[in-house]
Scaffold this active site. Structure first.
Site, PDB file in Angstrom:
ATOM      1  N   ASP A  58       0.880  -1.272  -0.006  1.00 24.73           N
ATOM      2  CA  ASP A  58       0.153  -0.036   0.061  1.00 24.73           C
ATOM      3  C   ASP A  58       0.853   1.166   0.070  1.00 24.73           C
ATOM      4  O   ASP A  58       2.018   1.134   0.231  1.00 24.73           O
ATOM      5  CB  ASP A  58      -0.985   0.034   1.069  1.00 24.73           C
ATOM      6  CG  ASP A  58      -0.300   0.117   2.534  1.00 24.73           C
ATOM      7  OD1 ASP A  58       0.846  -0.490   2.667  1.00 24.73           O
ATOM      8  OD2 ASP A  58      -1.048   0.389   3.538  1.00 24.73           O
ATOM      9  N   TYR A  60       2.919   4.626   0.809  1.00 22.69           N
ATOM     10  CA  TYR A  60       3.475   5.238   2.237  1.00 22.69           C
ATOM     11  C   TYR A  60       2.391   5.988   2.774  1.00 22.69           C
ATOM     12  O   TYR A  60       1.840   6.932   2.242  1.00 22.69           O
ATOM     13  CB  TYR A  60       4.794   6.011   1.791  1.00 22.69           C
ATOM     14  CG  TYR A  60       5.875   5.154   1.124  1.00 22.69           C
ATOM     15  CD1 TYR A  60       6.553   4.172   1.721  1.00 22.69           C
ATOM     16  CD2 TYR A  60       6.326   5.444  -0.283  1.00 22.69           C
ATOM     17  CE1 TYR A  60       7.715   3.595   1.109  1.00 22.69           C
ATOM     18  CE2 TYR A  60       7.490   4.783  -1.017  1.00 22.69           C
ATOM     19  CZ  TYR A  60       7.889   3.838  -0.113  1.00 22.69           C
ATOM     20  OH  TYR A  60       8.920   3.214  -0.811  1.00 22.69           O
ATOM     21  N   PHE A  71       6.537   1.782  -4.051  1.00 20.11           N
ATOM     22  CA  PHE A  71       7.890   1.849  -3.737  1.00 20.11           C
ATOM     23  C   PHE A  71       8.485   3.137  -4.087  1.00 20.11           C
ATOM     24  O   PHE A  71       9.683   3.595  -3.310  1.00 20.11           O
ATOM     25  CB  PHE A  71       9.003   0.713  -4.230  1.00 20.11           C
ATOM     26  CG  PHE A  71       8.632  -0.595  -3.540  1.00 20.11           C
ATOM     27  CD1 PHE A  71       8.728  -1.074  -2.357  1.00 20.11           C
ATOM     28  CD2 PHE A  71       7.856  -1.483  -4.508  1.00 20.11           C
ATOM     29  CE1 PHE A  71       8.579  -2.344  -1.722  1.00 20.11           C
ATOM     30  CE2 PHE A  71       7.654  -2.644  -4.002  1.00 20.11           C
ATOM     31  CZ  PHE A  71       7.631  -3.109  -2.784  1.00 20.11           C
ATOM     32  N   HIS A 178      10.656 -10.053   0.880  1.00 20.69           N
ATOM     33  CA  HIS A 178      10.549  -8.505   0.624  1.00 20.69           C
ATOM     34  C   HIS A 178      11.624  -7.876   1.205  1.00 20.69           C
ATOM     35  O   HIS A 178      12.411  -8.060   2.069  1.00 20.69           O
ATOM     36  CB  HIS A 178       9.253  -8.321   1.546  1.00 20.69           C
ATOM     37  CG  HIS A 178       8.545  -7.060   1.373  1.00 20.69           C
ATOM     38  ND1 HIS A 178       9.002  -5.736   1.723  1.00 20.69           N
ATOM     39  CD2 HIS A 178       7.467  -6.460   0.601  1.00 20.69           C
ATOM     40  CE1 HIS A 178       8.504  -4.825   1.385  1.00 20.69           C
ATOM     41  NE2 HIS A 178       7.459  -5.073   0.660  1.00 20.69           N
TER      42      HIS A 178
END
Length: 217
Positions: A58, A60, A71, A178
């Protein structure tokens, strides 16, 4: 929120978006990213131009950071978010270079779809919109992109949970831990995702992606 013209045929926009918009309208909290940027990733990458997909979770939750691409952050953001910082460490290891700031729009310009599986978040409340219904859009996007061979980068269990929506053959599907600080050392570092995508593209007669150096304006 205006559906991206090249994706507007997806059932999500008629069936699910009105309900999500109503839920957002009834939420008094600040919603990120700003409404005109919610679909920025899809706006930047029409289906025919997508060569690689990186799934995020989701946006930031810090105001001023998210701008609609997974990202990625606005170029003035310092320090970089920790996951992005780890992505840059891997780029440095692979190519000996990394971008000068956290703005990844130059990836999108080369056909890298940076798609979060939830497209909104209330400021300061990471993950709060994970069950709002955005995941239906993610599934439909992946199913659409499965129609021709593409590279898919799935970092972590959340992204890998969407793998069943990638159908057909001849795709490059990269799965690893991740890049977050909690898991990067469990298989993200050293996984060479960016080099492997480029090797796959070159083997198909396609141009490799420039992951490190934005073109001068």
């Amino acid at each position: 929120m205006t559906p991206p013209s090249d994706w507007a045929h997806l059932p999500f926009f008629a069936k699910d978006l009105p309900r999500i918009e109503a839920a957002l309208a009834g939420d008094a909290r600040q919603i990120l990213p700003p409404a005109p940027q919610v679909f920025a990733a899809l706006d930047a990458c029409p289906p025919k131009r997508v060569r690689a997909v990186i799934l995020g979770q989701d946006p930031y939750p810090t105001p001023g950071h998210a701008h609609g691409l997974a990202f990625s952050v606005e170029p003035e953001v310092r320090p970089l978010p920790r996951s992005l910082n780890n992505i840059y460490k891997e780029l440095q290891e692979e190519f000996g270079a990394c971008p000068p700031n956290g703005d990844l729009r130059f990836w999108a310009a080369q056909g890298v779809l940076l798609l979060n599986t939830a497209l909104t978040v209330p400021a300061g409340s990471a993950g709060a919109h994970a069950k709002l219904g955005w995941s239906k859009l993610t599934a439909q996007v992946l199913e659409t992109l499965s129609q021709t061979p593409r590279a898919f980068i799935l970092w972590g269990n959340h992204a890998q949970g969407f793998a069943p929506h990638i159908r057909g053959a001849d795709h490059l599907i990269l799965r690893s831990a991740h890049p977050s600080p909690l898991s990067a050392r469990r298989g993200f570092f050293g996984s060479r995702p960016f080099s492997r995508v480029n090797e796959w593209l070159i083997a198909r007669g396609d141009t490799p992606i420039n992951w490190t150096t934005p073109e001068a304006p």
